[in-house]
Write a protein that holds these residues in place. Structure first.
Motif: not given
Lengths: 93, 161
Positions: B123-149
């Motif tokens: 929705v906000e169209e942020r990059k995965l790396e940016e999301i990972a930095a904002i949420m303090n999570l590894p990029v892999g975790t962001v990717k897998s969560n996004l896929h599941r969501a």
């Protein structure tokens, strides 16, 4: 376009209303209240410590000081127990 | 070091903060509560902001963390209320999320982290790396969560949920 894309489009269009001026006033009020609370803590803490110290000092001090009045009371109480018995003991010894 | 005035920060960031929180929680009351909580935290931390990141990114990070904690707190409270109502057997427990906006209903099927990641990415169209930095999570975790969501939402909106 699949169902998911269509849903995202709909979701992006969702913009619930908000009165930013009213919310800003509410935030400012909370900030002011928080500041006043913090000031109360900053001033109230040392004042409370001083009051407690004051009360404790003046409640304990009669027991700490060896005043003449206390001593006289002790002597008077010992003598008034039974002076005859004490004297008998002294004579026997 | 530049000194930021709270009123200016509010004026600059209110739109982006509202855009995110208004979709992350499901009632107007929660939206306004969360919005205020975010800016109270911003105000508290503003004197410590050193300008190491962009102001917008910094506010965004506060928004994301505050929103996740807010919903966690709400869910815990809801869980206790549900448990109590079950014990008393007074009312039926609703499994559906209650919202004033139908479009947000499918998001109720996601957990706090998945919902935030989906909103930030799609929705906000942020990059995965940016999301990972904002949420303090590894990029892999962001990717897998996004896929599941995405899978969960696809299932929901296609009517197989």
């Amino acid at each position: 376009m699949d169902e998911y894309e269509r849903y995202l489009k709909r979701l992006k269009r969702v913009k619930p209303k908000f009165d930013d001026g009213h919310l800003f006033t509410k935030i400012e009020t909370k900030i002011r209240r928080e500041r006043a609370r913090r000031l109360e803590l900053v001033l109230g803490g040392p004042l409370m410590v001083f009051l407690v110290a004051f009360v404790v000092y003046f409640n304990i001090s009669p027991y700490l000081t060896n005043s003449g009045e206390n001593m006289a009371q002790y002597v008077f109480q010992r003598n008034s127990l039974n002076s005859n018995q004490v004297m008998n003991y002294v004579y026997l010894d | 070091m530049k000194k930021y005035e709270f009123a200016d920060v509010y004026a600059d960031c209110k739109g982006t903060v509202w855009s995110l929180v208004s979709k992350y929680v499901f009632s107007q009351e929660d939206r306004e509560d969360l919005f205020q909580e975010v800016f109270l935290k911003v105000h508290k931390a503003l004197s410590r902001f050193r300008g190491e990141s962009l102001l917008n990114t910094w506010v965004y990070r506060i928004t994301v963390n505050t929103a996740i904690n807010y919903v966690k707190r709400r869910d815990r409270h809801k869980m206790v209320t549900e448990l109590l109502s079950r014990l008393r057997q007074t009312e039926e427990v609703a499994n559906e999320v209650e919202t004033d906006l139908q479009e947000l209903k499918p998001l109720g099927k996601l957990n706090q982290q998945q919902r935030m990641i989906l909103l930030l990415a799609d929705v906000e169209e942020r990059k995965l790396e940016e999301i990972a930095a904002i949420m303090n999570l590894p990029v892999g975790t962001v990717k897998s969560n996004l896929h599941r969501a995405r899978q969960i939402i696809k299932k929901e909106v296609s009517g197989h949920g």
